[in-house]
Design a protein around this motif. Structure first.
Motif, mmCIF file in Angstrom:
data_model
loop_
_atom_site.group_PDB
_atom_site.id
_atom_site.type_symbol
_atom_site.label_atom_id
_atom_site.label_comp_id
_atom_site.label_asym_id
_atom_site.label_seq_id
_atom_site.Cartn_x
_atom_site.Cartn_y
_atom_site.Cartn_z
ATOM 1 N N GLY A 180 9.875 0.791 20.664
ATOM 2 C CA GLY A 180 8.475 0.551 19.976
ATOM 3 C C GLY A 180 7.616 1.588 19.905
ATOM 4 N N HIS A 181 6.442 1.381 20.535
ATOM 5 C CA HIS A 181 5.271 2.509 20.482
ATOM 6 C C HIS A 181 5.493 3.258 21.704
ATOM 7 N N PHE A 182 6.371 3.012 22.394
ATOM 8 C CA PHE A 182 6.859 3.991 23.641
ATOM 9 C C PHE A 182 7.851 4.935 23.431
ATOM 10 N N THR A 183 7.996 6.214 24.194
ATOM 11 C CA THR A 183 8.916 6.853 24.304
ATOM 12 C C THR A 183 9.291 7.230 25.705
ATOM 13 N N LEU A 184 10.679 7.087 26.188
ATOM 14 C CA LEU A 184 11.179 7.199 27.408
ATOM 15 C C LEU A 184 11.852 8.402 27.398
ATOM 16 N N ASN A 185 11.494 9.280 28.222
ATOM 17 C CA ASN A 185 12.144 10.459 28.604
ATOM 18 C C ASN A 185 12.909 10.324 30.125
ATOM 19 N N PRO A 186 14.445 9.979 29.950
ATOM 20 C CA PRO A 186 14.994 9.568 31.306
ATOM 21 C C PRO A 186 15.181 10.670 32.015
ATOM 22 N N LYS A 187 15.181 12.003 31.489
ATOM 23 C CA LYS A 187 15.228 13.212 32.461
ATOM 24 C C LYS A 187 14.144 13.139 33.436
ATOM 25 N N GLU A 188 12.935 13.144 32.760
ATOM 26 C CA GLU A 188 11.695 13.185 33.510
ATOM 27 C C GLU A 188 11.123 11.908 34.171
ATOM 28 N N ARG A 189 11.819 10.923 33.836
ATOM 29 C CA ARG A 189 11.513 9.384 34.087
ATOM 30 C C ARG A 189 10.269 9.136 33.893
#
Length: 220
Positions: free
Chosen positions: A129-138
């Motif tokens: 949605g309006h969010f961005t998830l960076n799994p590496k940096e959590r």
């Protein structure tokens, strides 16, 4: 510039040698092996940018292994290559967290295009949605740049749900990712779900829906 590291596992040594050579010539650092032996240690040591994996490796099932590997390293994309062309196998691989499934025989140019796509720096981020998830940096970041650091379990759970957008993920699948075969904590899972709902409430299009008696579905 640091070379992107590829971990390639396929028990067909002829194909494996050709692919590894092509990847190296394309500028990647390729680690090739013919079995899943010590795969956890290899991933921890190599920290690859992409896992290129055959579905059938000797007597081992690469798809079954993929779910545990995603729990170990949720930010590493998994690309399957296989001579199994059945749609059920493709679907099973994608449900296990694969980003793509390339059917053998394939052209090296096609494989290299997939590798380039899934090792790009922008691919490390997941749009929700309006969010961005960076799994590496959590990190879960809003459109306005406000960032929240997730716990490891929250990040694994959100990555899993987002990779199965608009699909039901069963509690058993979630528990396998979060607790890796150990006794699951139902209350902890309920808390993780509650936290994610709170974090995502800024986008009204997003719904983390409970499918009673089955699991959860992330919709946007």
């Amino acid at each position: 510039m640091e070379k992107k590291r590829i971990l390639f596992i396929d028990d067909d040594m002829t194909l494996g040698t050709i692919v590894a050579l092509a990847l190296n010539e394309a500028g990647y650092e390729t680690h090739y092996q013919t079995s899943l032996t010590a795969i956890t240690s290899v991933i921890n040591e190599l920290n690859p940018h992409l896992l290129l994996l055959d579905v059938e490796i000797g007597k081992d099932d690469g798809i079954d292994k993929a779910l545990r590997l995603k729990a170990l390293a949720p930010d590493i994309p998994i690309l399957f290559v296989s001579s199994h062309i059945e749609s059920s196998e493709v679907a099973r691989a994608l449900r296990a967290g694969a980003v793509a499934y390339l059917k053998k025989p394939f052209e090296l140019e096609e494989l290299l295009a997939y590798v380039q796509r899934y090792t790009s720096d922008t691919f490390a981020e997941i749009r929700i949605g309006h969010f961005t998830l960076n799994p590496k940096e959590r990190l879960l970041t809003t459109e306005t740049g406000e960032a929240r650091t997730l716990s490891l379990s929250e990040c694994k759970l959100l990555s899993l749900l987002a990779s199965h957008r608009n699909e039901v993920v069963t509690r058993a699948e979630i528990e396998d990712v979060l607790w890796q075969g150990e006794a699951a904590n139902e209350q902890s899972l309920n808390n993780f779900i509650a936290h994610l709902r709170k974090y995502l409430q800024g986008d009204k299009r997003i719904d983390l829906h409970t499918v009673k008696g089955v699991g959860y579905k992330l919709v946007w």
